[in-house]
Design a protein around this motif. Structure first.
Motif, PDB file in Angstrom:
ATOM      1  N   TRP A  48      25.700  46.033  13.690  1.00  0.00           N
ATOM      2  CA  TRP A  48      27.022  46.368  13.187  1.00  0.00           C
ATOM      3  C   TRP A  48      27.217  47.886  13.236  1.00  0.00           C
ATOM      4  O   TRP A  48      26.289  48.652  13.008  1.00  0.00           O
ATOM      5  CB  TRP A  48      27.192  45.918  11.741  1.00  0.00           C
ATOM      6  CG  TRP A  48      26.914  44.481  11.466  1.00  0.00           C
ATOM      7  CD1 TRP A  48      26.516  43.507  12.354  1.00  0.00           C
ATOM      8  CD2 TRP A  48      26.980  43.842  10.198  1.00  0.00           C
ATOM      9  NE1 TRP A  48      26.335  42.316  11.710  1.00  0.00           N
ATOM     10  CE2 TRP A  48      26.620  42.481  10.387  1.00  0.00           C
ATOM     11  CE3 TRP A  48      27.310  44.280   8.912  1.00  0.00           C
ATOM     12  CZ2 TRP A  48      26.573  41.569   9.337  1.00  0.00           C
ATOM     13  CZ3 TRP A  48      27.275  43.369   7.869  1.00  0.00           C
ATOM     14  CH2 TRP A  48      26.918  42.022   8.084  1.00  0.00           C
ATOM     15  N   PHE A  49      28.460  48.274  13.497  1.00  0.00           N
ATOM     16  CA  PHE A  49      28.805  49.689  13.584  1.00  0.00           C
ATOM     17  C   PHE A  49      30.035  49.987  12.743  1.00  0.00           C
ATOM     18  O   PHE A  49      31.006  49.240  12.791  1.00  0.00           O
ATOM     19  CB  PHE A  49      29.128  50.090  15.033  1.00  0.00           C
ATOM     20  CG  PHE A  49      27.976  49.969  15.982  1.00  0.00           C
ATOM     21  CD1 PHE A  49      27.261  51.082  16.375  1.00  0.00           C
ATOM     22  CD2 PHE A  49      27.613  48.734  16.491  1.00  0.00           C
ATOM     23  CE1 PHE A  49      26.198  50.971  17.253  1.00  0.00           C
ATOM     24  CE2 PHE A  49      26.549  48.619  17.364  1.00  0.00           C
ATOM     25  CZ  PHE A  49      25.839  49.732  17.747  1.00  0.00           C
ATOM     26  N   PRO A  50      30.044  51.091  11.985  1.00  0.00           N
ATOM     27  CA  PRO A  50      31.254  51.518  11.291  1.00  0.00           C
ATOM     28  C   PRO A  50      32.065  52.435  12.203  1.00  0.00           C
ATOM     29  O   PRO A  50      31.504  53.289  12.887  1.00  0.00           O
ATOM     30  CB  PRO A  50      30.701  52.283  10.086  1.00  0.00           C
ATOM     31  CG  PRO A  50      29.414  52.863  10.582  1.00  0.00           C
ATOM     32  CD  PRO A  50      28.875  51.907  11.616  1.00  0.00           C
ATOM     33  N   TYR A  51      33.376  52.237  12.219  1.00  0.00           N
ATOM     34  CA  TYR A  51      34.210  53.111  13.056  1.00  0.00           C
ATOM     35  C   TYR A  51      35.632  53.069  12.543  1.00  0.00           C
ATOM     36  O   TYR A  51      36.012  52.165  11.799  1.00  0.00           O
ATOM     37  CB  TYR A  51      34.163  52.677  14.523  1.00  0.00           C
ATOM     38  CG  TYR A  51      34.265  53.823  15.485  1.00  0.00           C
ATOM     39  CD1 TYR A  51      33.148  54.600  15.781  1.00  0.00           C
ATOM     40  CD2 TYR A  51      35.477  54.159  16.087  1.00  0.00           C
ATOM     41  CE1 TYR A  51      33.231  55.676  16.655  1.00  0.00           C
ATOM     42  CE2 TYR A  51      35.570  55.232  16.961  1.00  0.00           C
ATOM     43  CZ  TYR A  51      34.441  55.984  17.247  1.00  0.00           C
ATOM     44  OH  TYR A  51      34.526  57.052  18.100  1.00  0.00           O
ATOM     45  N   SER A  52      36.437  54.019  12.971  1.00  0.00           N
ATOM     46  CA  SER A  52      37.828  54.092  12.542  1.00  0.00           C
ATOM     47  C   SER A  52      38.571  52.795  12.870  1.00  0.00           C
ATOM     48  O   SER A  52      38.526  52.307  14.006  1.00  0.00           O
ATOM     49  CB  SER A  52      38.538  55.262  13.234  1.00  0.00           C
ATOM     50  OG  SER A  52      39.928  55.212  12.983  1.00  0.00           O
ATOM     51  N   CYS A  53      39.266  52.248  11.880  1.00  0.00           N
ATOM     52  CA  CYS A  53      40.002  50.984  12.073  1.00  0.00           C
ATOM     53  C   CYS A  53      41.114  51.129  13.111  1.00  0.00           C
ATOM     54  O   CYS A  53      41.566  50.134  13.681  1.00  0.00           O
ATOM     55  CB  CYS A  53      40.615  50.524  10.757  1.00  0.00           C
ATOM     56  SG  CYS A  53      39.453  50.316   9.395  1.00  0.00           S
ATOM     57  N   SER A  54      41.572  52.351  13.341  1.00  0.00           N
ATOM     58  CA  SER A  54      42.676  52.567  14.279  1.00  0.00           C
ATOM     59  C   SER A  54      42.212  52.647  15.724  1.00  0.00           C
ATOM     60  O   SER A  54      43.032  52.653  16.652  1.00  0.00           O
ATOM     61  CB  SER A  54      43.430  53.855  13.920  1.00  0.00           C
ATOM     62  OG  SER A  54      42.564  54.983  14.025  1.00  0.00           O
ATOM     63  N   TYR A  55      40.905  52.708  15.944  1.00  0.00           N
ATOM     64  CA  TYR A  55      40.356  52.825  17.295  1.00  0.00           C
ATOM     65  C   TYR A  55      40.529  51.504  18.030  1.00  0.00           C
ATOM     66  O   TYR A  55      40.236  50.435  17.495  1.00  0.00           O
ATOM     67  CB  TYR A  55      38.879  53.189  17.220  1.00  0.00           C
ATOM     68  CG  TYR A  55      38.256  53.578  18.540  1.00  0.00           C
ATOM     69  CD1 TYR A  55      38.517  54.824  19.096  1.00  0.00           C
ATOM     70  CD2 TYR A  55      37.424  52.711  19.225  1.00  0.00           C
ATOM     71  CE1 TYR A  55      37.942  55.205  20.302  1.00  0.00           C
ATOM     72  CE2 TYR A  55      36.843  53.075  20.433  1.00  0.00           C
ATOM     73  CZ  TYR A  55      37.108  54.324  20.969  1.00  0.00           C
ATOM     74  OH  TYR A  55      36.552  54.687  22.163  1.00  0.00           O
ATOM     75  N   ALA A  56      41.015  51.564  19.279  1.00  0.00           N
ATOM     76  CA  ALA A  56      41.276  50.329  20.027  1.00  0.00           C
ATOM     77  C   ALA A  56      40.558  50.253  21.363  1.00  0.00           C
ATOM     78  O   ALA A  56      40.433  49.165  21.935  1.00  0.00           O
ATOM     79  CB  ALA A  56      42.789  50.169  20.260  1.00  0.00           C
TER      80      ALA A  56
END
Length: 210
Positions: free
Chosen positions: A191-199
């Motif tokens: 699992w990776f955390p990343y900006s929710c807005s990244y597409a």
């Protein structure tokens, strides 16, 4: 008289052996049919989509499978304009009366990972998949499955080593969501955390409601 007895014994023994041979053949035939039937049933169960919505079954870029007691739908298109940020992925799942994936146990995590092994097209580089994981938006300061309220905190995790981090960059803050990857560099489905807005290169996995 002795000769007759020997002949009789030979004929009897020959008949017995023949019957045993036939019995073995019958047993093998029945066993083969049973195995094939069982395998067929297993395959039918694996491929069954009775828990899957027709809304997504009709979309060839989002194939669905019944795994365990739920339906899981994986977006797997390779069209660059068919990638999604977290909010867009969440809306698509909800439109199908599903939710973004919540991985609540190790067993479910392995179930999803095993599906990527069975279907290599799901592990295409460099695509990864949004889950419903999100850092709390309302002050709890925790990672939670943002599906149906009340949102549930993580009890099981499979973070890539070193994440989430409070620096370089800080991920334990609102506006970050969780995605997972299956391609070669991240073969464990970390699992990776990343900006929710990244597409960019982001797909998603939906799961049926309980």
């Amino acid at each position: 008289m002795k000769i007759k007895i020997s002949i009789s014994w030979y004929q009897t023994n020959k008949t017995t052996r023949t019957m045993k041979h036939i019995s073995v053949e019958i047993f093998l035939a029945v066993f083969t049919v049973a195995v094939c039937f069982t395998n067929g049933m297993a395959a039918t169960e694996i491929e069954s989509k009775e828990n899957c919505p027709s809304y997504l079954q009709d979309d060839t870029t989002i194939p669905c499978w019944s795994l365990g007691s739920k339906c899981y739908c994986f977006s797997n298109n390779d069209v660059k304009d068919k990638v999604y940020n977290w909010t867009q992925a969440d809306e698509i799942c909800k439109a199908a009366n599903m939710t973004l994936l919540s991985i609540e146990t190790e067993q479910e995590d392995m179930l999803i990972y095993s599906q990527s092994e069975t279907h290599p097209e799901l592990a295409d580089y460099p695509y990864s998949y949004w889950t419903s994981g999100s850092y709390s938006q309302i002050g709890y300061k925790r990672w939670e499955w943002a599906t149906n309220e009340p949102f549930q905190p993580f009890e099981y995790t499979n973070w890539i080593p070193g994440q989430p981090s409070d620096n370089n960059p800080p991920n334990n803050q609102p506006g970050n969501c969780v995605f997972l990857s299956f391609y070669t560099d991240y073969a464990s489905g970390y699992w990776f955390p990343y900006s929710c807005s990244y597409a960019t290169y982001k797909r998603f996995i939906c799961e049926s409601l309980d």
